[in-house]
Design an enzyme around this catalytic site. Structure first.
Site, PDB file in Angstrom:
ATOM      1  N   ASP A   1     -31.908  26.001  15.149  1.00 21.26           N
ATOM      2  CA  ASP A   1     -32.456  24.929  15.980  1.00 21.26           C
ATOM      3  C   ASP A   1     -33.382  24.034  15.165  1.00 21.26           C
ATOM      4  O   ASP A   1     -33.816  24.393  14.058  1.00 21.26           O
ATOM      5  CB  ASP A   1     -33.216  25.563  17.160  1.00 21.26           C
ATOM      6  CG  ASP A   1     -33.089  24.753  18.438  1.00 21.26           C
ATOM      7  OD1 ASP A   1     -32.900  23.531  18.337  1.00 21.26           O
ATOM      8  OD2 ASP A   1     -33.191  25.347  19.527  1.00 21.26           O
TER       9      ASP A   1
ATOM     10  N   ASP B   1     -29.041  19.996  25.823  1.00 20.93           N
ATOM     11  CA  ASP B   1     -29.749  20.942  26.683  1.00 20.93           C
ATOM     12  C   ASP B   1     -29.386  20.711  28.139  1.00 20.93           C
ATOM     13  O   ASP B   1     -29.735  21.509  29.004  1.00 20.93           O
ATOM     14  CB  ASP B   1     -31.268  20.779  26.508  1.00 20.93           C
ATOM     15  CG  ASP B   1     -31.765  21.470  25.248  1.00 20.93           C
ATOM     16  OD1 ASP B   1     -30.982  22.231  24.636  1.00 20.93           O
ATOM     17  OD2 ASP B   1     -32.925  21.254  24.866  1.00 20.93           O
TER      18      ASP B   1
HETATM   19  C1  GLA Z   1     -34.073  23.968  22.176  1.00 26.99           C
HETATM   20  C2  GLA Z   1     -32.608  24.282  22.348  1.00 26.99           C
HETATM   21  C3  GLA Z   1     -32.408  25.242  23.485  1.00 26.99           C
HETATM   22  C4  GLA Z   1     -33.216  26.498  23.248  1.00 26.99           C
HETATM   23  C5  GLA Z   1     -34.665  26.123  23.031  1.00 26.99           C
HETATM   24  C6  GLA Z   1     -35.493  27.344  22.632  1.00 26.99           C
HETATM   25  O1  GLA Z   1     -34.556  23.221  23.240  1.00 26.99           O
HETATM   26  O2  GLA Z   1     -31.869  23.118  22.535  1.00 26.99           O
HETATM   27  O3  GLA Z   1     -31.045  25.557  23.626  1.00 26.99           O
HETATM   28  O4  GLA Z   1     -32.708  27.184  22.133  1.00 26.99           O
HETATM   29  O5  GLA Z   1     -34.819  25.153  22.021  1.00 26.99           O
HETATM   30  O6  GLA Z   1     -36.808  27.011  22.417  1.00 26.99           O
END
Ligand code: GLA
Length: 726
Positions: A479, A549
């Site tokens: 990420d 997301d």
């Molecule tokens: C980001 C990602 C999510 C999740 C969060 C965890 O927002 O896009 O899918 O992994 O971080 O903090």
């Protein structure tokens, strides 16, 4: 031969299956662009260099002795700054004398089979049989800077890649102030510019608008590609539709500050530049040093935007995704994030795995929250050791319990980030990016690590290596949840601070390279708060990227349709979640047009929902090859129609079709016929639900009547149909 050089006419021709690209070495060794478009059999192309008479305001080189040649007017192969071409320049070099006049001329060339890699950068690859490369050497006589223009032709796929290597062949240091990866001069401007824009939770909205006189561009200066613009532009010729007409696609294999600039001049020509964003970029080259630009991918399609997309869908898995998972069947996963956020322990995860197993799911991904003191998003990024208060008995023990159920295990990392509240920050505050004398801005309570520094990368690599090598990990989600501000590196001298952003990207690539080389069997999925770094550079390391997301299936339609403009569906991370809109059926249908997986609490499902999920898991396996290897057709796009959305996968041998229709909201009337595409008109296809048989001709010309019984009518409803050739 895909690439030829006509000695007499001094013309390079680069042919793919359906396109031609041509360059002329003109008098005084100017490199002139002749043509890019549908395939031409001819060599007699010199006349294409002329673009009208010029007036007294256009400079010319008297040695050329051609009253029609001015670098200001003629199509230049790789435009340079300050030597007669007043349009946007691809290259500008500040020499010892302090000015940025740059003027490159042809020196030599070589044509060879295969394709070289690019030092430190992700790039397409090919065997000697699959591609041919042209390298043209040019020089700027005053600074001694040599510029190598590289073109690789993938004849069978209708794709070309380009990059530029700059070598300081002079005796004093120079400064590169702009180095684009490619420049293309087209003899008209009546194109539409098609690109993808967005934001967090709403990535990849499609934008199509006519080019205008002047300069238009999409750019990033966030340090990463960002969700705001994808590093992709298509130019659609007049009349270009989804399936007909001419389209050119330009895509940058890069994950940092990029720019795609198009200038339409008074003569109604358009020049497109694609490469590193010159804003905040300067690169010092000592004598003998080399700078390599990222790679640009170019595709020409005579079959509309759909044809362009399908070429890229085939190109990336075959020639860019280097992971073995580009071609291996990926396990059906469930991710803990939307199911638990930070609130989990080992027992809860084992329960998830138990329930997932009953549903036919094959892998559990433990998302954010397993390391250091990470009880929320305020702390612990940088502390990549297992939190044994949460995972009692340790990570190996947890993984063993999960594996004992027959479930694989994946883990989350955010390697480039650091929270001020972390052990790593307390030990190395200077590792967080900041400009001297300035506070660093905070975003999601975190800062970015200075990835230009080897000791920082070494530290993160070692921390990651320890956990990954000691545990049976099948998957990593990488990420990246903030962008770069107050950009500067404590390790670079003032005269090299302009190199920071590109060095950051090179540092990230280096770390990704080390992790994927150390653990080649791990499936890597990239993510950046969803699709904040969804680009071909990342695809080189990870064959899939979390697309957004936003897991609402109706919102996902435009996000995934948009991404499909230039990315294969196999690259788009897509999960069924507990989001409130639509039932499981539509969530499944939409996620199936992506990598497919789940992101919900499997303990909270009704028996009926569990049955549905088991059915979806079976469909995942049943249609896996058809979706991954078939041709994707966008039939009705949510960007053009707010009522319904339709798409289809057709197997390469045209023996199978998977069609999906989603009702987004109620239309004024409910009579609707949809024509399919890409079938064999002479074959007959059986509807696997009803047993009815139709010709390919009927399905494509008359279409299927979506007003009949059994077709979806309610908002959020959907239907998937499988047709098989009989
Ligand atoms: C980001 C990602 C999510 C999740 C969060 C965890 O927002 O896009 O899918 O992994 O971080 O903090």
């Amino acid at each position: 031969m895909a690439i030829t050089f006509n000695e007499e006419k001094k013309i390079f021709k680069l042919d793919t299956r359906d396109s031609t690209y041509a360059i002329l070495i003109y008098r005084e060794n100017y490199l002139v662009h002749l043509y890019y478009g549908a395939k031409l059999p001819d060599d007699n192309l010199t006349g294409l260099m002329y673009r009208g008479r010029f007036d007294s305001l256009s400079p010319y080189n008297p040695k050329v002795e051609d009253p029609l040649f001015s670098p200001d007017i003629n199509p230049m192969e790789y435009s340079t700054n300050g030597a007669g071409d007043f349009r946007i320049s691809a290259l500008s070099v500040r020499g010892e004398a302090g000015n940025t006049v740059t003027d490159i001329r042809y020196v030599s060339h070589r044509i060879f089979s295969g394709k070289p890699g690019l030092s430190g950068l992700p790039a397409a690859f090919a065997s000697e049989e699959e591609a041919q490369t042209l390298e043209v050497e040019t020089v700027d006589a005053v600074t001694g800077v040599k510029v190598f223009l590289l073109y690789t032709v993938f004849e069978d796929l209708g794709v070309m890649t380009r990059s530029v290597r700059v070598e300081n062949g002079g005796k004093s240091p120079v400064e590169l102030t702009r180095v684009y990866s490619a420049c293309v001069d087209l003899p008209r401007m009546d194109y539409d510019m098609v690109h993808l824009y967005g934001r967090w939770n709403k990535e990849n909205s499609l934008n199509r608008h006519p080019l205008m006189h002047g300069i238009q561009s999409i750019r990033s200066k966030r340090g990463m590609t960002g969700a705001n613009h994808n590093p992709f532009v298509a130019l659609a010729a007049p009349g270009c539709t989804e399936e007909t007409g001419e389209a050119f696609g330009f895509h940058l294999v890069y994950s940092g500050n990029f720019a795609i600039d198009i200038e339409c001049d008074t003569r109604e020509f358009s020049r497109l530049l694609i490469g590193i964003n010159p804003e905040d970029f300067r690169w010092r080259l000592e004598p003998g040093e080399v700078f390599t630009s990222p790679e640009a991918v170019m595709v020409y399609s005579s079959q509309g935007l759909g044809g362009m997309s399908r070429t890229l869908h085939k190109f990336y898995p075959a020639h860019l995704m280097r992971s073995e998972w580009a071609h291996k069947k990926r396990p059906l996963l469930i991710n803990s994030w939307e199911a638990a956020y930070f609130d989990f322990d080992d027992d809860k995860l084992v329960e998830f795995a138990q329930k997932a197993k009953e549903l036919g799911i094959e892998m559990l991904v433990m998302d954010d929250g397993w390391f250091g003191n990470r009880c929320d998003d305020h702390r612990a990024l940088g502390d990549w050791y297992v939190n044994e208060k949460k995972l009692k008995g340790g990570l190996s023990n947890l993984i063993q319990r999960v594996n004992d159920l027959g479930i694989k295990f994946g883990i989350w990392y955010e390697p480039e980030m650091i929270n001020p509240d972390s052990d790593l920050y307390r030990a190395h505050p200077d590792w967080a990016i900041r400009a001297p004398g300035r506070e660093h801005s905070i975003s999601r309570y975190q800062c970015v690590l200075d990835m230009t520094r080897k000791e920082v990368r070494d530290n993160i690599f070692e921390q990651m290596y320890k956990v990954i090598s000691q545990n049976h990990i099948d998957y990593i989600k990488w990420d990246c949840n903030r962008h770069i501000t107050e950009a500067a590196s404590a390790a670079l001298p003032p005269e090299r601070q302009g190199e920071f952003f590109h060095r950051y990207v090179l540092g990230v690539y280096d770390l990704m390279d080390r992790i994927t080389t150390a653990f080649p069997h791990i499936l890597l999925e990239n993510c950046s708060s969803g699709g904040g770094r969804f680009d071909p550079g990342m695809l080189y390391y990870s064959p899939q990227i979390w697309a957004s997301d936003n897991t609402d299936p109706i919102e996902r339609l435009s996000i995934q349709f948009g991404a499909s403009l230039c990315y294969p569906v196999s690259a788009m991370g897509a999960h069924v979640s507990a989001s409130p809109r639509t039932g499981l059926k539509t969530k499944g249908a939409v996620a199936m047009c992506g990598t497919f997986g789940y992101e919900l609490d499997p303990r909270k499902m009704t028996e009926e929902e569990k049955d549905q999920v088991r059915g979806q898991a079976a469909d995942y396996h049943r249609y896996y090859d058809l979706i991954r290897k078939g041709d994707f057709y966008r039939l009705v796009s949510p960007a053009e129609n707010s009522f319904h959305c339709e798409w289809e996968f057709v197997s390469e041998d045209q023996s199978e079709v998977l069609f999906t229709s989603v009702i987004m909201r109620q239309p004024e009337h409910n009579f609707y016929i949809q024509r399919l595409r890409g079938l064999d008109p002479d074959r007959y296809y059986r509807d696997e639900d009803t047993g009815e048989v139709y010709s390919g001709a009927l399905l494509m010309n008359a279409g299927i009547n979506l007003s009949g019984d059994g077709w979806p009518r309610e908002d959020g409803d959907s239907l998937t149909k499988h047709f098989v050739a009989v």
